[in-house]
Design an enzyme around this catalytic site. Structure first.
Site, PDB file in Angstrom:
ATOM      1  N   VAL A  99     -11.617  50.365 -10.374  1.00 30.84           N
ATOM      2  CA  VAL A  99     -10.219  50.578  -9.988  1.00 30.84           C
ATOM      3  C   VAL A  99      -9.472  51.391 -11.030  1.00 30.84           C
ATOM      4  CG1 VAL A  99      -9.353  48.404 -11.003  1.00 30.84           C
ATOM      5  CG2 VAL A  99      -8.124  49.490  -9.114  1.00 30.84           C
ATOM      6  N   GLY A 317     -13.799  45.674  -4.215  1.00 30.57           N
ATOM      7  CA  GLY A 317     -12.570  44.957  -4.517  1.00 30.57           C
ATOM      8  C   GLY A 317     -11.846  45.617  -5.676  1.00 30.57           C
ATOM      9  N   GLU A 318     -11.138  44.820  -6.461  1.00 34.16           N
ATOM     10  CA  GLU A 318     -10.384  45.268  -7.637  1.00 34.16           C
ATOM     11  C   GLU A 318      -9.128  46.075  -7.293  1.00 34.16           C
ATOM     12  OE1 GLU A 318     -12.743  47.486 -10.399  1.00 34.16           O
ATOM     13  OE2 GLU A 318     -14.235  45.900 -10.679  1.00 34.16           O
ATOM     14  N   GLY A 319      -8.988  46.519  -6.039  1.00 34.09           N
ATOM     15  CA  GLY A 319      -7.945  47.476  -5.696  1.00 34.09           C
ATOM     16  C   GLY A 319      -8.482  48.887  -5.632  1.00 34.09           C
TER      17      GLY A 319
END
Length: 359
Positions: A99, A317-319
């Site tokens: 991210v 994930g993570e953004g």
């Protein structure tokens, strides 16, 4: 001091008049009507957001990553050691995770927020909103108390609003937490009414021979805790996690400022489902970045009524997906603000009438 209910009541409605003006403006640009497809619809959606004052534009960009551990990890639903949450959070402060790289490429700042990492001491460089050292094991107890969920929601909403005051006009949500696809699946199953086996996936490469146990854990969590699907706070408190609560808070906070928020993947869909139960008014502010490869993604998005802009087979994930999609938002703003007009070029195309252009 404002309560959660007070803040939820401040979420403004989308401005239909501004959207109509944007539609007329876009139809009069140097192109056939509708030829830029969903980019046009996105620009019109942005124009309707009161926080952008009728003109699609992007100021500062922020990805807020909510980091927390989960007691349900003890049930063998993830293969990564629990310590990876803290290690990766520390890596985020160095800018070396997925991210961080994608956000830097997009010109966005990453805010790494500890809402429940299981370490003895706070991790230097993280924004400390820690509620506890990990949530409860949802297979045997609620994830947290309702008071804890409401307080964290309120804290994150206020933090998000403060970022907006400081010039952020585009938010993205992300998360970090080993085993967190398990509570996310429990939320999706609860709110959509779909069976656990329809929404439980492999998460971070869980071996397929362990999937049956993960499905059983989700089923047990729902049966034991009996979350009320109509009450988003209840669902988050009983079968969610601090990272999921935090993401819901960002969505509610951005919407309360009339500003857009980019969803990430499956975890963010689950948080969005809960947030929309708290305030359906936030839905027009949610922009789906990409289609998560996690099982149950389509079910969650369908329930939200959202169609993602990208399909990259991502499930980090993570953004990461939110950061990746930020240039799409900027592109929608660019066509709105920078393209020439048909009328100025004396071009008349089918579907572009004089009355449309001069309205």
């Amino acid at each position: 001091m404002q309560t959660l209910a007070d803040l939820l009541n401040t979420i403004p409605a989308i401005d239909p008049a501004a959207m109509s003006r944007a539609q007329r403006h876009i139809d009069g640009l140097l192109k056939p009507v509708g030829s830029l497809g969903r980019l046009e619809a996105l620009a019109i959606q942005l124009a309707g957001m009161p926080g952008l004052n009728g003109i699609p534009h992007v100021g500062k960009k922020a990805v807020l990553v909510m980091c927390a551990d989960h007691g349900v990890w003890e049930e063998g639903v993830a293969i990564s050691p629990k310590e990876v949450t803290a290690i990766q959070a520390e890596n985020m402060t160095r800018g070396t995770t997925g991210v961080c790289v994608l956000a830097a490429q997009a010109g966005a700042n990453v805010y790494v927020i500890d809402v429940g990492i299981d370490t003895a001491e706070p991790i230097p460089g993280l924004i400390n909103m820690r509620v506890a050292r990990g949530s409860g094991n949802i297979a045997s107890a609620p994830a947290m108390s309702r008071h804890q969920a409401e307080k964290l929601l309120l804290d994150v909403i206020c933090y998000t609003r403060e970022l907006a005051k400081n010039g952020v006009t585009l938010f993205g949500v992300g998360e970090l937490g080993m085993a967190n696809t398990t509570p996310a699946a429990a939320i999706v199953s609860t709110i959509t009414g779909r069976a656990p086996e329809e929404v439980v996936g492999i998460g971070a490469n869980l071996p397929t021979d362990k999937l049956a146990n993960k499905i059983d854990v989700v089923r047990r969590a729902i049966t034991l805790n009996q979350p009320n699907p109509q009450d988003g706070v209840d669902v988050l408190a009983k079968v969610g996690g601090f990272d999921l609560v935090g993401m819901a808070g960002v969505m509610l906070g951005a919407a309360s400022c009339g500003l857009p928020v980019l969803l990430d993947g499956f975890l963010s869909y689950a948080a969005a489902l809960a947030a929309c139960q708290m305030s359906p008014a936030i839905k027009p502010y949610l922009i789906p970045s990409h289609l998560s490869a996690e099982k149950g993604a389509r079910i969650a998005l369908s329930h939200l009524g959202l169609e993602p802009y990208l399909n990259m087979e991502m499930r980090l994930g993570e953004g990461s997906g939110a950061a990746l999609a930020m240039p799409i938002i900027e592109a929608a703003c660019a066509i709105y603000n920078n393209m020439g007009e048909l009328a100025a070029s004396n071009i008349v195309l089918p579907g572009n009438t004089t009355s449309d252009l001069n309205s």
